[in-house]
Design a protein around this motif. Structure first.
Motif, PDB file in Angstrom:
ATOM      1  N   ASN A  26      -4.169  -4.166 -96.774  1.00 20.17           N
ATOM      2  CA  ASN A  26      -3.526  -4.910 -95.697  1.00 20.17           C
ATOM      3  C   ASN A  26      -2.816  -4.009 -94.692  1.00 20.17           C
ATOM      4  N   GLY A  27      -2.922  -2.705 -94.887  1.00 25.97           N
ATOM      5  CA  GLY A  27      -2.260  -1.765 -93.991  1.00 25.97           C
ATOM      6  C   GLY A  27      -0.823  -1.462 -94.361  1.00 25.97           C
ATOM      7  N   LEU A  28      -0.369  -1.972 -95.498  1.00 23.86           N
ATOM      8  CA  LEU A  28       0.994  -1.700 -95.940  1.00 23.86           C
ATOM      9  C   LEU A  28       1.042  -0.373 -96.681  1.00 23.86           C
ATOM     10  N   ASP A  29       2.073   0.403 -96.387  1.00 16.28           N
ATOM     11  CA  ASP A  29       2.225   1.690 -97.060  1.00 16.28           C
ATOM     12  C   ASP A  29       3.336   1.608 -98.097  1.00 16.28           C
ATOM     13  N   GLU A  30       3.672   2.750 -98.664  1.00 22.04           N
ATOM     14  CA  GLU A  30       4.666   2.791 -99.740  1.00 22.04           C
ATOM     15  C   GLU A  30       6.017   2.213 -99.310  1.00 22.04           C
ATOM     16  N   MET A  31       6.477   2.556 -98.116  1.00 29.10           N
ATOM     17  CA  MET A  31       7.782   2.055 -97.663  1.00 29.10           C
ATOM     18  C   MET A  31       7.750   0.557 -97.401  1.00 29.10           C
ATOM     19  N   GLU A  33      16.527   4.415 -96.570  1.00 31.86           N
ATOM     20  CA  GLU A  33      15.926   4.637 -95.252  1.00 31.86           C
ATOM     21  C   GLU A  33      16.946   4.263 -94.191  1.00 31.86           C
ATOM     22  N   GLU A  34      16.814   4.837 -93.021  1.00 35.48           N
ATOM     23  CA  GLU A  34      17.714   4.519 -91.911  1.00 35.48           C
ATOM     24  C   GLU A  34      17.485   3.082 -91.437  1.00 35.48           C
ATOM     25  N   THR A  35      18.577   2.405 -91.101  1.00 37.62           N
ATOM     26  CA  THR A  35      18.500   1.026 -90.609  1.00 37.62           C
ATOM     27  C   THR A  35      17.584   0.932 -89.395  1.00 37.62           C
ATOM     28  N   GLU A  36      17.747   1.856 -88.447  1.00 39.09           N
ATOM     29  CA  GLU A  36      16.956   1.833 -87.213  1.00 39.09           C
ATOM     30  C   GLU A  36      15.467   2.004 -87.509  1.00 39.09           C
ATOM     31  N   THR A  37      15.141   2.846 -88.474  1.00 41.08           N
ATOM     32  CA  THR A  37      13.733   3.061 -88.817  1.00 41.08           C
ATOM     33  C   THR A  37      13.121   1.785 -89.375  1.00 41.08           C
ATOM     34  N   ILE A  38      13.855   1.116 -90.242  1.00 37.10           N
ATOM     35  CA  ILE A  38      13.342  -0.147 -90.786  1.00 37.10           C
ATOM     36  C   ILE A  38      13.172  -1.167 -89.662  1.00 37.10           C
ATOM     37  N   GLU A  39      14.169  -1.287 -88.812  1.00 39.81           N
ATOM     38  CA  GLU A  39      14.108  -2.272 -87.716  1.00 39.81           C
ATOM     39  C   GLU A  39      13.007  -1.969 -86.709  1.00 39.81           C
ATOM     40  N   GLU A  40      12.790  -0.708 -86.406  1.00 37.73           N
ATOM     41  CA  GLU A  40      11.860  -0.354 -85.335  1.00 37.73           C
ATOM     42  C   GLU A  40      10.445  -0.037 -85.807  1.00 37.73           C
ATOM     43  N   VAL A  41      10.306   0.457 -87.034  1.00 39.79           N
ATOM     44  CA  VAL A  41       8.991   0.881 -87.512  1.00 39.79           C
ATOM     45  C   VAL A  41       8.377  -0.130 -88.479  1.00 39.79           C
ATOM     46  N   TYR A  42       9.110  -0.510 -89.493  1.00 39.69           N
ATOM     47  CA  TYR A  42       8.537  -1.328 -90.567  1.00 39.69           C
ATOM     48  C   TYR A  42       8.662  -2.827 -90.343  1.00 39.69           C
ATOM     49  N   LYS A  73      16.801 -11.273-104.775  1.00 43.93           N
ATOM     50  CA  LYS A  73      16.201 -12.585-105.047  1.00 43.93           C
ATOM     51  C   LYS A  73      15.459 -13.174-103.853  1.00 43.93           C
ATOM     52  N   GLY A  74      14.833 -12.319-103.078  1.00 50.15           N
ATOM     53  CA  GLY A  74      14.039 -12.788-101.951  1.00 50.15           C
ATOM     54  C   GLY A  74      14.810 -12.947-100.664  1.00 50.15           C
ATOM     55  N   GLY A  75      16.128 -12.788-100.703  1.00 48.05           N
ATOM     56  CA  GLY A  75      16.958 -12.888 -99.513  1.00 48.05           C
ATOM     57  C   GLY A  75      17.606 -14.244 -99.403  1.00 48.05           C
ATOM     58  N   PRO A  76      18.375 -14.469 -98.363  1.00 50.05           N
ATOM     59  CA  PRO A  76      18.557 -13.571 -97.232  1.00 50.05           C
ATOM     60  C   PRO A  76      19.443 -12.363 -97.572  1.00 50.05           C
ATOM     61  N   VAL A  77      19.132 -11.260 -96.908  1.00 46.05           N
ATOM     62  CA  VAL A  77      19.882 -10.021 -97.087  1.00 46.05           C
ATOM     63  C   VAL A  77      19.916  -9.280 -95.755  1.00 46.05           C
ATOM     64  N   GLY A  78      21.029  -8.622 -95.494  1.00 42.71           N
ATOM     65  CA  GLY A  78      21.200  -7.904 -94.236  1.00 42.71           C
ATOM     66  C   GLY A  78      20.379  -6.632 -94.175  1.00 42.71           C
ATOM     67  N   ILE A  79      20.026  -6.239 -92.964  1.00 38.54           N
ATOM     68  CA  ILE A  79      19.184  -5.064 -92.754  1.00 38.54           C
ATOM     69  C   ILE A  79      19.875  -3.788 -93.229  1.00 38.54           C
ATOM     70  N   THR A  80      21.179  -3.680 -93.051  1.00 31.36           N
ATOM     71  CA  THR A  80      21.905  -2.487 -93.500  1.00 31.36           C
ATOM     72  C   THR A  80      21.858  -2.380 -95.019  1.00 31.36           C
ATOM     73  N   THR A  81      21.957  -3.493 -95.696  1.00 28.81           N
ATOM     74  CA  THR A  81      21.883  -3.503 -97.156  1.00 28.81           C
ATOM     75  C   THR A  81      20.485  -3.104 -97.625  1.00 28.81           C
ATOM     76  N   ILE A  82      19.467  -3.610 -96.951  1.00 28.89           N
ATOM     77  CA  ILE A  82      18.089  -3.237 -97.288  1.00 28.89           C
ATOM     78  C   ILE A  82      17.904  -1.733 -97.101  1.00 28.89           C
ATOM     79  N   ALA A  83      18.381  -1.216 -95.968  1.00 25.82           N
ATOM     80  CA  ALA A  83      18.237   0.214 -95.666  1.00 25.82           C
ATOM     81  C   ALA A  83      18.920   1.065 -96.725  1.00 25.82           C
ATOM     82  N   THR A  84      20.113   0.683 -97.112  1.00 29.66           N
ATOM     83  CA  THR A  84      20.845   1.429 -98.139  1.00 29.66           C
ATOM     84  C   THR A  84      20.094   1.392 -99.463  1.00 29.66           C
TER      85      THR A  84
END
Length: 153
Positions: free
Chosen positions: A73-78, A106-115, A91-102
């Motif tokens: 599906n084009g998904l990579d390891e990250m 990975e950097e919050t900005e990278t998750i928001e902009e790339v993934y 538990k599937g969320g909801p969860v904040g982006i900063t918490t996911i990044a931590t």
């Protein structure tokens, strides 16, 4: 321009023979992004030179892409780490982006902009006012069911 045409054009520039079906496979897993397609092509070419005769056919393309952890599906390891983190740790969320990044390291900005854009576009993730949530498609992709984890999704 058709996705596989970009890969075929780049193959010509790199002077590597690439079968049409292999070009399609590389393009299909490239998230529709020419830069990613070109990076995957170069890595696949290297793989073909070491593991094969230098020609990229479908078998070599699949072998290389699997070795690079780019799934069907084009998904990579990250991508998979992000989805797994949301599902297993939150538990599937909801969860904040900063918490996911931590949690993912990975950097919050990278998750928001790339993934995140690709995961949302492909229906694996949704953004809600309360945070990010994994969708049913994410559970299916990871071969999980929401009720196994006691979630409400």
């Amino acid at each position: 321009m058709q996705r596989s045409q970009i890969v075929k054009r780049s193959s010509d520039i790199l002077a590597v023979t690439t079968e049409e079906v292999a070009a399609y496979e590389i393009a299909r897993r490239s998230r529709g992004t020419p830069r990613i397609a070109n990076n995957l092509l170069r890595r696949t070419r290297d793989f073909a030179q070491i593991k094969g005769d230098g020609k990229i056919d479908k078998v070599i393309a699949q072998l290389a892409l699997n070795a690079l952890d780019v799934d069907e599906n084009g998904l990579d390891e990250m991508d998979n780490r992000i989805l797994t983190t949301i599902i297993e740790k939150f538990k599937g969320g909801p969860v904040g982006i900063t918490t996911i990044a931590t949690a993912c390291g990975e950097e919050t900005e990278t998750i928001e902009e790339v993934y995140e854009p690709f995961l949302i576009q492909e229906g694996y993730l949704k953004r809600t006012p309360r945070g990010r949530e994994a969708t049913e498609r994410a559970y299916r992709h990871l071969k999980l069911t929401p009720h196994e984890l006691g979630t409400r999704n």
